[in-house]
Design an enzyme around this catalytic site. Structure first.
Site, PDB file in Angstrom:
ATOM      1  N   ASP A 175      16.971  -8.994 -11.643  1.00  7.94           N
ATOM      2  CA  ASP A 175      17.100  -9.733 -12.897  1.00  7.94           C
ATOM      3  C   ASP A 175      17.447  -8.776 -14.031  1.00  7.94           C
ATOM      4  OD1 ASP A 175      14.643  -8.495 -13.078  1.00  7.94           O
ATOM      5  OD2 ASP A 175      13.475 -10.327 -13.184  1.00  7.94           O
ATOM      6  N   TYR A 228      17.548  -6.405 -17.476  1.00 12.03           N
ATOM      7  CA  TYR A 228      16.592  -5.471 -18.072  1.00 12.03           C
ATOM      8  C   TYR A 228      15.680  -6.233 -19.023  1.00 12.03           C
ATOM      9  CZ  TYR A 228      19.579  -1.677 -16.351  1.00 12.03           C
ATOM     10  OH  TYR A 228      20.304  -0.817 -15.562  1.00 12.03           O
ATOM     11  N   PHE A 241      22.720  -3.994 -13.802  1.00 15.93           N
ATOM     12  CA  PHE A 241      22.573  -2.546 -13.946  1.00 15.93           C
ATOM     13  C   PHE A 241      23.237  -1.984 -15.210  1.00 15.93           C
ATOM     14  CE2 PHE A 241      22.383  -3.368  -9.354  1.00 15.93           C
ATOM     15  CZ  PHE A 241      21.106  -2.908  -9.098  1.00 15.93           C
ATOM     16  N   HIS A 248      16.337  -0.781  -3.808  1.00 18.00           N
ATOM     17  CA  HIS A 248      16.783  -0.864  -5.203  1.00 18.00           C
ATOM     18  C   HIS A 248      16.833   0.545  -5.790  1.00 18.00           C
ATOM     19  CE1 HIS A 248      16.680  -2.001  -9.489  1.00 18.00           C
ATOM     20  NE2 HIS A 248      17.152  -3.163  -9.080  1.00 18.00           N
TER      21      HIS A 248
END
Length: 277
Positions: A68, A70, A81, A189
């Site tokens: 999801d 930031y 990202f 991740h």
């Protein structure tokens, strides 16, 4: 506060994705309106579907699924990202760049976390959850689940085996069951908590590029550093995407970089002295 997600979509139709922004948006819009009464939501409304605005589904060659957005102010921008220019690069993106460097890629700007150009090259940087409450990871997962499943199935059916899915982290890997045709690569991740459990050293970007090449899909994830031997010693040149393709074709045809450098210099001039062509 001034509009809803559904009203925003009605005013800003996203070319190439029209049929996917259908009745599934209405319940999402209602849920977000309710949450917005007591929470700050990221990213800003105009950026929620940013990645869709930058690429059409038929142009997608790699889809990288994140979790999801930031959760901190001024970071989320509708591209997984990615952060806006002049915003400090978050730890997850630092590791993202670190893996690119480990695999030999150097195209990105180390001082900017804006991945807009990567999307335009064919990389669909998608968070399976497109919004989040400030400071609360995973707070909107249930809201976006039906929409993301629909989007993943649609892209997979359209592009089939001519694309790669990179699933980063358990939340993204959970969507693997909805992918029937595309090549799937999965690892941890890039978060500092999990990057060393698989992501760093995985070679996952090169794996994706190699797979596409095997399917005859022309794609350069980033420019690479190449070294060339000369009579006076070694020099290093940074090859742009198109020049890289031309170089490889010439080398394959004649077996020598030096024999063909004059031909390339007729096409490419130095961008900056000492920085390559």
């Amino acid at each position: 506060k001034n509009t809803s997600l559904i009203k925003f979509i009605e005013k800003h139709r996203i070319k190439g994705w029209e049929e996917k922004f259908d009745e599934t948006i209405l319940p999402i819009s209602r849920d977000l309106e309710e949450k917005a009464k007591t929470n700050i939501i990221y990213p800003p409304l105009e950026d929620v579907f940013k990645v869709f605005e930058l690429i059409k589904p038929e142009d997608i060659k790699i889809a990288i699924l994140g979790q999801d957005p930031y959760i901190n102010e001024n970071q989320a921008m509708g591209i997984s990202f990615s952060v806006p220019k002049n915003v400090k690069i978050p730890p997850s993106l630092v590791n993202f760049f670190k893996e690119l460097v480990n695999e030999g890629y150097t195209h990105y700007d180390k001082h900017s976390g804006d991945l807009t150009d990567l999307v335009k090259k064919g990389v669909f940087l998608y968070n399976v959850c497109l919004t989040v409450n400030k400071n609360i990871s995973g707070s909107h997962k249930k809201i976006w689940d039906p929409f993301s499943i629909n989007i993943i199935k649609y892209i997979d059916e359209l592009q089939k085996e001519k694309m790669v899915w990179i699933l980063l982290g358990n939340n993204a890997i959970a969507y693997k069951k909805y992918i029937k045709y595309g090549q799937v690569l999965e690892t941890s991740h890039p978060s500092p908590l999990s990057a060393k459990k698989g992501f760093l050293g995985s070679g996952i970007f090169k794996q994706a590029a190699d797979y596409l090449k095997s399917k005859g899909v022309q794609f350069w994830l980033n420019s690479e550093v190449k070294s060339f031997e000369t009579a006076n010693g070694k020099i290093t040149g940074v090859i742009t995407d198109k020049a890289k393709l031309d170089c490889e074709e010439l080398i394959l045809a004649n077996g020598s970089w030096l024999q063909n450098i004059s031909k390339l210099l007729d096409i490419y001039t130095p961008m900056q002295p000492g920085k390559g062509y």
